[in-house]
Write an enzyme that holds these catalytic residues in place. Structure first.
Site, mmCIF file in Angstrom:
data_model
loop_
_atom_site.group_PDB
_atom_site.id
_atom_site.type_symbol
_atom_site.label_atom_id
_atom_site.label_comp_id
_atom_site.label_asym_id
_atom_site.label_seq_id
_atom_site.Cartn_x
_atom_site.Cartn_y
_atom_site.Cartn_z
ATOM 1 N N ASP A 1 0.880 -1.165 0.000
ATOM 2 C CA ASP A 1 0.000 0.000 0.000
ATOM 3 C C ASP A 1 0.918 1.215 0.000
ATOM 4 O OD1 ASP A 1 -1.728 2.166 0.677
ATOM 5 O OD2 ASP A 1 -3.136 0.746 1.571
ATOM 6 N N ILE B 1 0.795 3.331 6.346
ATOM 7 C CA ILE B 1 -0.157 3.292 7.457
ATOM 8 C C ILE B 1 -1.146 4.442 7.308
ATOM 9 C CG2 ILE B 1 -0.408 3.525 9.956
ATOM 10 C CD1 ILE B 1 2.309 2.132 10.187
ATOM 11 N N HIS B 2 -2.414 4.085 7.279
ATOM 12 C CA HIS B 2 -3.482 5.073 7.173
ATOM 13 C C HIS B 2 -4.725 4.483 7.803
ATOM 14 C CE1 HIS B 2 -5.177 2.803 3.776
ATOM 15 N NE2 HIS B 2 -3.905 2.592 3.475
ATOM 16 N N GLY B 3 -5.810 5.195 7.778
ATOM 17 C CA GLY B 3 -7.022 4.792 8.480
ATOM 18 C C GLY B 3 -7.487 3.379 8.225
#
Length: 158
Positions: A9, A13-15
């Site tokens: 991705d 790091i994301h929601g």
């Protein structure tokens, strides 16, 4: 092996990662393998602030990951997280075994072709992923757990 989930991705790091995958996979630690991020202290610190307190976060260059892992087996429930298929290809080429790889999102730009709503690839990225699959890695596209998983090979054949 305690690596529960491997994911590409480009947002790292994301929601979606924090609120869904970490919980569903009961992840205790995240290992980001990315040369640029490992060398960027500001980005590394931002990523460290993005994970819940109960989750350990390690950020390694590809070289350091390949050097550390053979002598330090992963024992915590772990997510391996990559920003690029080239990093995954390099660790697989160097003997690290990945059975299944999830692609969450690779954003578009003027050099990438769209394959799904969230996956855009250059020809080089596409070929790297094909070589990863040739190593026997099962590669699926799935942004969040509630989405159905789609086999990358099927997407590329269209």
């Amino acid at each position: 092996m305690a690596v529960e989930f491997c994911r590409i991705d480009d947002r790292l790091i994301h929601g979606q990662v924090v609120t869904t995958w970490l919980n569903i996979k009961q992840i205790e630690q995240v290992i980001i393998v990315d040369d640029a991020v490992a060398k960027d202290k500001i980005q590394s610190n931002v990523l460290k602030m993005s994970v819940p307190r109960n989750i350990k976060l390690h950020i390694f260059t590809t070289e350091k990951f390949l050097k550390i892992v053979p002598n330090n087996p992963v024992t915590r429930r772990t997510m391996l997280l990559f920003a690029s298929p080239f990093t995954v290809e390099e660790i697989v080429d160097n003997g690290y075994k990945i059975e299944k790889l999830n692609i969450g999102g690779i954003r578009g730009n003027d050099k990438r072709k769209q394959y799904t709503k969230a996956v855009f690839l250059t020809d080089d990225e596409k070929h790297a992923l094909e070589r990863i699959m040739d190593h026997g890695v099962d590669v699926e596209i799935q942004m969040v757990p509630t989405d159905g998983a789609v086999k990358l090979r099927e997407v590329l054949e269209k």
